[in-house]
Design a protein around this motif. Structure first.
Motif, short mmCIF file in Angstrom:
data_model
loop_
_atom_site.label_atom_id
_atom_site.label_comp_id
_atom_site.label_asym_id
_atom_site.label_seq_id
_atom_site.Cartn_x
_atom_site.Cartn_y
_atom_site.Cartn_z
N MET A 179 -4.77 18.78 -47.07
CA MET A 179 -3.39 18.56 -46.61
C MET A 179 -3.26 17.44 -45.58
SD MET A 179 -0.42 20.16 -47.31
CE MET A 179 -0.47 21.95 -47.27
N ARG A 194 -6.40 26.11 -54.86
CA ARG A 194 -5.38 26.04 -53.80
C ARG A 194 -6.00 25.84 -52.42
NH1 ARG A 194 -0.26 29.65 -55.02
NH2 ARG A 194 -0.11 29.32 -57.25
N LYS A 219 0.89 34.07 -57.87
CA LYS A 219 -0.49 33.70 -58.09
C LYS A 219 -1.34 33.91 -56.83
CE LYS A 219 -0.88 30.69 -61.98
NZ LYS A 219 -1.62 29.55 -62.51
N PRO A 220 -2.50 34.51 -56.98
CA PRO A 220 -3.37 34.68 -55.81
C PRO A 220 -3.94 33.33 -55.40
CG PRO A 220 -4.51 35.33 -57.80
CD PRO A 220 -3.11 35.02 -58.21
N PRO A 221 -4.40 33.24 -54.16
CA PRO A 221 -5.02 32.00 -53.75
C PRO A 221 -6.30 31.77 -54.54
CG PRO A 221 -5.19 33.66 -52.01
CD PRO A 221 -4.38 34.24 -53.11
N ALA A 227 4.28 30.41 -56.66
CA ALA A 227 3.70 30.62 -55.33
C ALA A 227 3.67 32.09 -54.97
CB ALA A 227 4.50 29.84 -54.29
N MET A 228 4.65 32.85 -55.46
CA MET A 228 4.74 34.24 -55.07
C MET A 228 3.78 35.12 -55.87
SD MET A 228 8.85 34.64 -54.67
CE MET A 228 8.80 36.34 -54.18
N LEU A 266 2.32 18.58 -54.17
CA LEU A 266 1.76 19.94 -54.27
C LEU A 266 2.37 20.68 -55.45
CD1 LEU A 266 1.70 21.09 -50.52
CD2 LEU A 266 -0.16 20.13 -51.87
N VAL A 315 8.62 28.49 -56.98
CA VAL A 315 8.65 29.60 -56.04
C VAL A 315 7.95 30.81 -56.65
CG1 VAL A 315 10.11 31.24 -54.84
CG2 VAL A 315 10.74 28.83 -54.93
N LEU A 351 0.29 22.05 -58.62
CA LEU A 351 0.24 23.47 -58.97
C LEU A 351 0.68 23.69 -60.41
CD1 LEU A 351 1.68 25.07 -55.69
CD2 LEU A 351 -0.69 25.09 -56.49
N ARG A 396 6.72 24.87 -45.00
CA ARG A 396 7.16 24.71 -46.39
C ARG A 396 6.04 24.16 -47.26
NH1 ARG A 396 9.61 18.97 -47.57
NH2 ARG A 396 9.76 18.03 -45.50
N LEU A 397 5.08 23.48 -46.65
CA LEU A 397 3.94 22.97 -47.41
C LEU A 397 2.85 24.03 -47.51
CD1 LEU A 397 3.64 19.29 -46.09
CD2 LEU A 397 4.85 20.15 -48.10
N SER A 398 2.50 24.62 -46.38
CA SER A 398 1.42 25.61 -46.41
C SER A 398 1.83 26.84 -47.23
CB SER A 398 1.02 26.02 -45.00
OG SER A 398 2.14 26.39 -44.25
N ASP A 399 3.11 27.20 -47.17
CA ASP A 399 3.57 28.37 -47.93
C ASP A 399 3.38 28.17 -49.43
OD1 ASP A 399 4.24 29.64 -45.65
OD2 ASP A 399 6.41 29.40 -45.85
N LEU A 400 3.50 26.95 -49.85
CA LEU A 400 3.36 26.69 -51.29
C LEU A 400 2.00 27.11 -51.82
CD1 LEU A 400 4.89 23.17 -52.09
CD2 LEU A 400 5.31 25.30 -53.32
N LEU A 401 1.02 27.09 -50.95
CA LEU A 401 -0.35 27.35 -51.39
C LEU A 401 -0.81 28.77 -51.09
CD1 LEU A 401 -1.88 23.97 -50.16
CD2 LEU A 401 -1.22 24.58 -52.49
N GLU A 402 0.04 29.53 -50.46
CA GLU A 402 -0.39 30.86 -50.05
C GLU A 402 0.20 31.94 -50.95
OE1 GLU A 402 0.64 31.30 -45.97
OE2 GLU A 402 -0.71 29.69 -45.32
N ARG A 403 -0.56 32.93 -51.16
CA ARG A 403 -0.11 34.03 -51.99
C ARG A 403 1.02 34.80 -51.32
NH1 ARG A 403 -3.59 39.40 -53.57
NH2 ARG A 403 -2.03 40.37 -54.88
N GLY A 404 2.00 35.16 -52.14
CA GLY A 404 3.05 36.05 -51.68
C GLY A 404 3.92 35.49 -50.60
N SER A 405 3.85 34.24 -50.40
CA SER A 405 4.66 33.65 -49.35
C SER A 405 5.54 32.57 -49.95
CB SER A 405 3.75 33.06 -48.28
OG SER A 405 4.49 32.52 -47.24
N PRO A 406 6.76 32.91 -50.28
CA PRO A 406 7.62 31.91 -50.89
C PRO A 406 7.85 30.76 -49.96
CG PRO A 406 8.90 33.79 -50.18
CD PRO A 406 7.47 34.15 -49.99
N PRO A 407 7.92 29.57 -50.50
CA PRO A 407 8.12 28.41 -49.65
C PRO A 407 9.41 28.51 -48.86
CG PRO A 407 8.36 27.82 -51.97
CD PRO A 407 7.89 29.22 -51.92
#
Lengths: 250, 193
Positions: free
Chosen positions: B40, B33, B27-29, B24-25, B65, B21, B69, A63-74
């Motif tokens: 972390m 980030r 925006k590119p890295p 996060a969905m 976080l 959400v 963001l 849930r933390l790492s997903d927040l920072l990754e593209r296209g991956s909803p938390p």
């Protein structure tokens, strides 16, 4: 006392003492065993706190790492917190075997389970081991039962899967419900690759891969592909290496 | 609910949650980030230092976080990202603690070490000492915990910790020393080499 204040000794440990003080402590250490022991003790305390906290925190949750990754909803969107409806929401989204897990894990607790009782949680990429189970999978050697908050977990065996990833077959008993599963390391998480309730773990603590007594888990092991079983030394090495995939093997 | 669990994560602010959400969905890295991702472990340790529990720490880290963001435009490249994140985290923690009347952190042994069994026997003694060390650490005042977390847990320099916590460097030095003194008293002779 040794002639230096607590502030000075603490700063010395952190490499923050001024040059004169540091030189004085260096000189004193050559002749003063008590000072050396005290500094060593302070370092030990630092390490205990740091290591204890790191172990308690475990791997970074998705849930933390997903927040920072593209296209991956938390993955927290659907109930990473232990609120009453969370298991029901997850139930509808998960595969049938995972739904069976939820039934097993929460049976008899009328959805009042706390977070620590959640052995497996939903994530964006599928079910993964919850905090307690993940800690057990990451740190325990196969064999002896591990008592978690609300369940007893026994790791049966560890193996290298097709592709080099490392996996572990485990069993869990929660409120008289027994189940077996296979978890494979994926990044910092343990992905649950198979699970069934109703199995009866053997008392000797070890199982052979794809044993006839556990057809569902055996089928899962066949699907994953067991390349090599890890013996005790290999298992310890894997624990120390953070269950990183083996390289140079297929 | 402990000090670091907030209603936001209990589902209270649905729309804000979904705005994060979507963020996060879509925006590119970015370097921003990925740099946060590298921080972390330190962020979680600092959060644990403030909260005293693992799940509280992860809730606080998540809030941090999300706040970071949403506030990316407020961070000035060239300045220390870690200090900026620590300040966000500490401010969030202070806000939450005020709202909850500043209950002290608690750390049941089973929270810190819930894996106990024959397999862990050989490390049980060290774990017991570590659990005692954490309990002693959690008895410290929040001000001392925050300074000690940055220096002892995260290895920040006194200057970096002073900058992050916005206190004088000498204050960091005395707080860290105080933390070590408390640990020394709490753990006593058992820990002598």
């Amino acid at each position: 006392m040794i002639g230096f204040s607590d502030d000075q000794l603490s700063a010395y440990l952190d490499g923050e003492a001024d040059a004169v003080t540091a030189e004085g402590i260096d000189r004193a250490l050559e002749a003063n065993q008590a000072l050396a022991e005290r500094l060593e003790t302070l370092r030990l305390h630092d390490r205990w706190v740091r290591d204890g906290i790191d172990e308690s925190l475990g791997p970074v949750p998705s849930r933390l790492s997903d927040l920072l990754e593209r296209g991956s909803p938390p993955s927290n969107v659907l109930g990473f917190r232990p609120r009453p409806l969370a298991p029901m929401i997850a139930f509808g989204r998960m595969a049938p075997w995972a739904a069976a897990l939820i039934v097993g894990v929460f049976a008899g607790v009328t959805f009042q389970a706390t977070r620590s009782q959640t052995l497996i949680v939903d994530s964006a990429s599928g079910p993964v081991a919850g905090r307690s189970l993940a800690a057990a999978l990451s740190t325990a050697r196969a064999g002896a039962p591990l008592k978690l908050d609300a369940a007893t977990v026994r790791i049966f065996l560890s193996f290298e899967a097709r592709g080099g990833g490392l996996c572990r077959q485990f069993g869990a008993t929660f409120q008289n419900v027994e189940a077996t599963g296979v978890a494979c390391r994926q990044g910092q998480a343990w992905r649950i690759d198979g699970w069934t309730t109703g199995g009866a773990p053997q008392s000797d603590g070890y199982r052979t891969a794809a044993g006839p007594d556990d057809p569902v888990s055996a089928a899962e092991l066949n699907r994953i592909g067991v390349i090599d079983l890890l013996d005790g030394a290999a298992e310890t090495a894997a624990i120390n290496a953070g269950w990183k995939p083996r390289t140079g093997r297929q | 609910m402990d000090d670091c669990e907030n209603e936001y994560h209990q589902g209270g602010n649905f729309f804000t949650r979904w705005s994060v959400v979507r963020l996060a969905m879509t925006k590119p890295p970015t370097d921003f980030r990925s740099n946060i991702a590298e921080l972390m472990p330190k962020l979680r340790r600092f959060a644990f230092g403030l909260c005293g529990t693992a799940h509280g720490a992860d809730d606080l880290t998540q809030s941090t976080l999300e706040r970071a963001l949403r506030s990316e435009s407020q961070w000035r490249p060239g300045t220390r990202l870690d200090s900026w994140m620590y300040r966000i985290m500490q401010n969030l923690w202070i806000d939450q603690t005020r709202q909850k009347r500043s209950r002290g952190p608690t750390l049941p042994l089973e929270e810190a070490y819930d894996v106990v069994g024959e397999d862990a026997r050989e490390t049980l003694e060290n774990r017991d000492m570590a659990a005692r060390a954490i309990r002693a650490f959690n008895t410290l005042s929040p001000e001392i915990r925050s300074a000690a977390s940055l220096v002892i847990l995260n290895g920040q320099s006194y200057r970096e910790a002073a900058e992050a916590l916005e206190v004088p460097l000498g204050t960091i030095m005395s707080r860290v020393a105080r933390a070590r003194r408390v640990l020394e008293v709490a753990l006593g002779e058992d820990s002598r080499p």
